[in-house]
Design an enzyme around this catalytic site. Structure first.
Site, PDB file in Angstrom:
ATOM      1  N   LEU A   6       0.832  -1.199   0.000  1.00 53.11           N
ATOM      2  CA  LEU A   6       0.000   0.000   0.000  1.00 53.11           C
ATOM      3  C   LEU A   6       0.865   1.248   0.000  1.00 53.11           C
ATOM      4  O   LEU A   6       1.838   1.348   0.765  1.00 53.11           O
ATOM      5  CB  LEU A   6      -0.912   0.003   1.232  1.00 53.11           C
ATOM      6  N   CYS A   7       0.499   2.174  -0.861  1.00 53.65           N
ATOM      7  CA  CYS A   7       1.222   3.445  -0.947  1.00 53.65           C
ATOM      8  C   CYS A   7       0.590   4.437   0.018  1.00 53.65           C
ATOM      9  O   CYS A   7      -0.439   5.045  -0.268  1.00 53.65           O
ATOM     10  CB  CYS A   7       1.158   3.987  -2.385  1.00 53.65           C
TER      11      CYS A   7
END
Length: 268
Positions: free
Chosen positions: A86-87
């Site tokens: 996840l960014c």
């Protein structure tokens, strides 16, 4: 291999989060590797995730806390792509934004805050409230059966192959007591092991197929204030709103860091 500083820091943080876990969050390091942490987020009230059991991992770098972890959520949620990095401003996508003062609890509070918003990023998906409730209702079954992969021909995949389905082996190894509770729940509700459908559910899918909802929300970093007020009624304002305060602190810090970075670029 973890550095001495990382090992010492993560050992201290495990003691801290065990003695004072944040609401809806539990976490521990793997016995085999202190850099590999496993967490479970329980879906808060008044959200589509209510009652859901969301399992994921934090993979810390050897030089933690001077660099952030990779964050993944393995359980399908309708919010994140399963087992995908996840960014986030608190993840390894943005090492320059990471504050070494942040701890495991800070990271997971930030993840829960982002999960209950509608902001989009790499690794997130859009879905309807109905779809997210559907995933929440099947989350215990998914965790303990590997999404039904324990019933497939040829047996489960390799133990670490969470994304492909491992028959629930990895979850069971990290969360034996929770896994036992899940299997009791599965039996009590007569859940089909192959599909996750409860007895009497209509149709082979027993629920909606995951779709993409139009639009995305703005930047939201406060986690269900009303829920926290109900849970902690009668306690101090700071305690009742600690998730919101933590979320806003993360947001303000990242905003200041970006402004300073832009100022340096302009000055040069």
């Amino acid at each position: 291999m973890a550095s001495k500083a990382a090992h010492k820091r993560l050992t201290r943080e495990y003691k801290s989060i065990s003695e004072n876990p944040p609401p809806y969050i539990t976490a521990h390091p793997s016995e085999a590797n202190i850099l590999e942490w496993h967490y479970i987020i329980t879906g808060p009230e008044n959200t589509p995730y209510h009652g859901g059991q969301y399992w994921g991992t934090l993979i810390f770098p050897p030089n933690y806390p001077f660099a952030p972890p990779a964050i993944r959520m393995h359980t399908p949620s309708g919010r994140f792509q399963p087992s995908t990095r996840l960014c986030l401003s608190i993840s390894d996508f943005h090492p320059r934004s990471f504050n070494p003062a942040w701890e495991v609890s800070t990271i997971l509070i930030g993840l829960l805050s982002f999960m209950t918003s509608e902001e989009m990023t790499t690794g997130s998906v859009a879905a309807t409230e109905t779809e997210r409730k559907y995933h929440a209702s099947r989350s215990r079954w998914w965790n303990s059966t590997g999404g039904g992969s324990n019933t497939r021909a040829g047996g489960p995949a390799q133990k670490g192959n969470i994304k492909a389905g491992d028959g629930g082996a990895k979850f069971r190894a990290e969360w034996p007591e929770v896994d036992k509770e899940n299997w009791e729940w599965i039996k009590e509700n007569k859940v089909d092991l192959a599909t996750g459908c409860k007895a009497g559910s209509a149709g082979p899918s027993c629920g909606p197929q995951l779709g993409i909802a139009a639009g995305s929300g703005g930047q939201a970093h406060a986690v269900v204030d009303a829920v926290m007020q109900q849970r902690d009624a009668g306690r101090g304002w700071l305690f009742r709103n600690k998730l919101a305060v933590a979320g806003m602190a993360v947001f303000v810090y990242v905003l200041i860091a970006r402004l300073l970075g832009e100022g340096k670029s302009t000055g040069s």
